[in-house]
Design a protein around this motif. Structure first.
Motif, PDB file in Angstrom:
ATOM      1  N   LYS A  72     -25.388 -87.135 -28.874  1.00  0.00           N
ATOM      2  CA  LYS A  72     -23.976 -87.445 -28.603  1.00  0.00           C
ATOM      3  C   LYS A  72     -23.672 -87.448 -27.108  1.00  0.00           C
ATOM      4  O   LYS A  72     -22.839 -88.215 -26.650  1.00  0.00           O
ATOM      5  CB  LYS A  72     -23.057 -86.465 -29.323  1.00  0.00           C
ATOM      6  N   SER A  73     -24.332 -86.600 -26.344  1.00  0.00           N
ATOM      7  CA  SER A  73     -24.077 -86.593 -24.902  1.00  0.00           C
ATOM      8  C   SER A  73     -24.549 -87.900 -24.266  1.00  0.00           C
ATOM      9  O   SER A  73     -23.934 -88.393 -23.324  1.00  0.00           O
ATOM     10  CB  SER A  73     -24.753 -85.401 -24.238  1.00  0.00           C
TER      11      SER A  73
ATOM     12  N   SER B  80     -21.775 -90.610 -24.914  1.00  0.00           N
ATOM     13  CA  SER B  80     -20.617 -90.602 -24.019  1.00  0.00           C
ATOM     14  C   SER B  80     -20.978 -91.157 -22.640  1.00  0.00           C
ATOM     15  O   SER B  80     -20.184 -91.860 -22.021  1.00  0.00           O
ATOM     16  CB  SER B  80     -20.027 -89.200 -23.904  1.00  0.00           C
TER      17      SER B  80
ATOM     18  N   SER C 168     -14.774 -91.621 -25.457  1.00  0.00           N
ATOM     19  CA  SER C 168     -15.948 -91.035 -24.799  1.00  0.00           C
ATOM     20  C   SER C 168     -15.754 -89.540 -24.578  1.00  0.00           C
ATOM     21  O   SER C 168     -16.660 -88.740 -24.836  1.00  0.00           O
ATOM     22  CB  SER C 168     -16.193 -91.742 -23.466  1.00  0.00           C
TER      23      SER C 168
ATOM     24  N   LYS D  58     -17.780 -86.292 -26.167  1.00  0.00           N
ATOM     25  CA  LYS D  58     -18.370 -85.278 -25.300  1.00  0.00           C
ATOM     26  C   LYS D  58     -17.858 -83.879 -25.643  1.00  0.00           C
ATOM     27  O   LYS D  58     -18.620 -82.921 -25.639  1.00  0.00           O
ATOM     28  CB  LYS D  58     -18.049 -85.609 -23.845  1.00  0.00           C
ATOM     29  N   TRP D  59     -16.581 -83.743 -25.959  1.00  0.00           N
ATOM     30  CA  TRP D  59     -15.997 -82.422 -26.162  1.00  0.00           C
ATOM     31  C   TRP D  59     -16.065 -81.924 -27.601  1.00  0.00           C
ATOM     32  O   TRP D  59     -16.195 -80.737 -27.850  1.00  0.00           O
ATOM     33  CB  TRP D  59     -14.539 -82.423 -25.735  1.00  0.00           C
TER      34      TRP D  59
END
Length: 98
Positions: free
Chosen positions: A47-48, A51, A91, A95-96
């Motif tokens: 996932k990182s 983003s 995005s 990321k969060w």
């Protein structure tokens, strides 16, 4: 001509399509050793990375936005800007929260 329009909806459309071209451009530049299916599988697992790639794909929107600002097509540029903000929020969400 189609690209000389000054219309907010047209800007939104361009703003949502241009990063897709940016994404595929980045795929061919950096990940062409993988199949497209493998590339998307890696994106779903990392996932990182997703983003970061979305952020890079938004460079295509920066180019489109600059072109329309220079042509003084402010409504179209505003649509591109709003679409860029939506992509940026997506995005950040990846990321969060994911």
């Amino acid at each position: 001509m189609l690209f000389n329009k000054d219309h907010f909806g047209f800007g939104l459309l361009l703003g949502f399509i241009a990063p897709i071209f940016g994404l595929f451009g980045y795929y061919y530049w950096k990940f062409s050793l993988f199949t497209l299916n493998e590339f998307f599988q890696v994106l779903m697992l990392q996932k990182s990375l997703l983003s970061g790639i979305i952020s890079i794909a938004l460079i295509a929107n920066a180019i489109v936005f600059t072109v329309y600002i220079n042509k003084q097509k402010d409504k179209t540029a505003k649509g591109v800007f709003i679409a860029t903000c939506v992509y940026a929020l997506i995005s950040l969400g990846f990321k969060w929260f994911v």
